[in-house]
Enzyme design. Sequence first.
Site, PDB file in Angstrom:
ATOM      1  N   HIS A 115      10.589 -23.658   9.165  1.00 35.20           N
ATOM      2  CA  HIS A 115       9.559 -24.324   9.976  1.00 35.20           C
ATOM      3  C   HIS A 115       8.126 -24.096   9.508  1.00 35.20           C
ATOM      4  CE1 HIS A 115      12.226 -24.909  13.809  1.00 35.20           C
ATOM      5  NE2 HIS A 115      12.778 -25.410  12.713  1.00 35.20           N
ATOM      6  N   ASP A 167       0.876  -1.173   0.000  1.00 36.25           N
ATOM      7  CA  ASP A 167       0.000   0.000   0.000  1.00 36.25           C
ATOM      8  C   ASP A 167       0.915   1.224   0.000  1.00 36.25           C
ATOM      9  OD1 ASP A 167       0.906   0.356   2.596  1.00 36.25           O
ATOM     10  OD2 ASP A 167      -1.088   0.434   3.507  1.00 36.25           O
ATOM     11  N   HIS A 184       7.390 -30.476  10.767  1.00 34.15           N
ATOM     12  CA  HIS A 184       6.834 -29.142  10.482  1.00 34.15           C
ATOM     13  C   HIS A 184       5.695 -29.226   9.458  1.00 34.15           C
ATOM     14  CE1 HIS A 184       9.950 -27.546  12.947  1.00 34.15           C
ATOM     15  NE2 HIS A 184      10.871 -28.127  12.194  1.00 34.15           N
TER      16      HIS A 184
HETATM   17  C1  RB5 Z   1      -1.819   3.004   6.363  1.00 33.01           C
HETATM   18  O1  RB5 Z   1      -1.755   4.264   6.920  1.00 33.01           O
HETATM   19  C2  RB5 Z   1      -1.488   1.940   7.395  1.00 33.01           C
HETATM   20  O2  RB5 Z   1      -2.561   1.776   8.259  1.00 33.01           O
HETATM   21  C3  RB5 Z   1      -1.135   0.635   6.720  1.00 33.01           C
HETATM   22  O3  RB5 Z   1      -0.059   0.845   5.861  1.00 33.01           O
HETATM   23  C4  RB5 Z   1      -0.709  -0.508   7.626  1.00 33.01           C
HETATM   24  O4  RB5 Z   1       0.284  -0.115   8.516  1.00 33.01           O
HETATM   25  C5  RB5 Z   1      -1.795  -1.252   8.280  1.00 33.01           C
HETATM   26  O5  RB5 Z   1      -1.580  -2.238   8.995  1.00 33.01           O
END
Ligand code: RB5
Length: 143
Positions: free
Chosen positions: A97, A7, A132
């Site tokens: 593992h 993201d 495992h």
């Molecule tokens: C985005 O701001 C943030 O929430 C995302 O990148 C992440 O850390 C979520 O777990």
Amino acid sequence: MIAIGSDHGGFELKTHIIKYLEGQGVELFDFGTYSEDSCDYPDIAEKVAKAVSNGEYEKGILICGTGIGISIAANKVKGIRAALCGDVYSAEMTRLHNDANILCLGGRVTGRELAFMICDTFLNEKFEGGRHQTRIDKIHAIE
Ligand code: RB5
């Protein structure tokens, strides 16, 4: 072939990892996001996790701000074992593992050089199998 995605919180680290791994001869496909504009990490996690789960890609790397949200989302996909790693030991052990098939990183947590070492370890270490495998079978039997 490795599937990679992030993201906006993982975007910067992802661009450095792509450059680093391509320099090492690793083939990658980037499932996005392609800018620092805000987006929702479950959308990217789903794309990468499904591409790994259906066998199209050997392994995946997912990055968000902490690595937590994107790992939670990726682990919803059947057949995925996504491991959030902030150190090299964990990256090694999760291959040996847990046979982790997706590495998750925190773009706002883990420094670039450490992230490169974690990626190298994750991509090169091999699953030990044996006892495992029994444990992994039990994980996937949980409904
Ligand atoms: C985005 O701001 C943030 O929430 C995302 O990148 C992440 O850390 C979520 O777990």
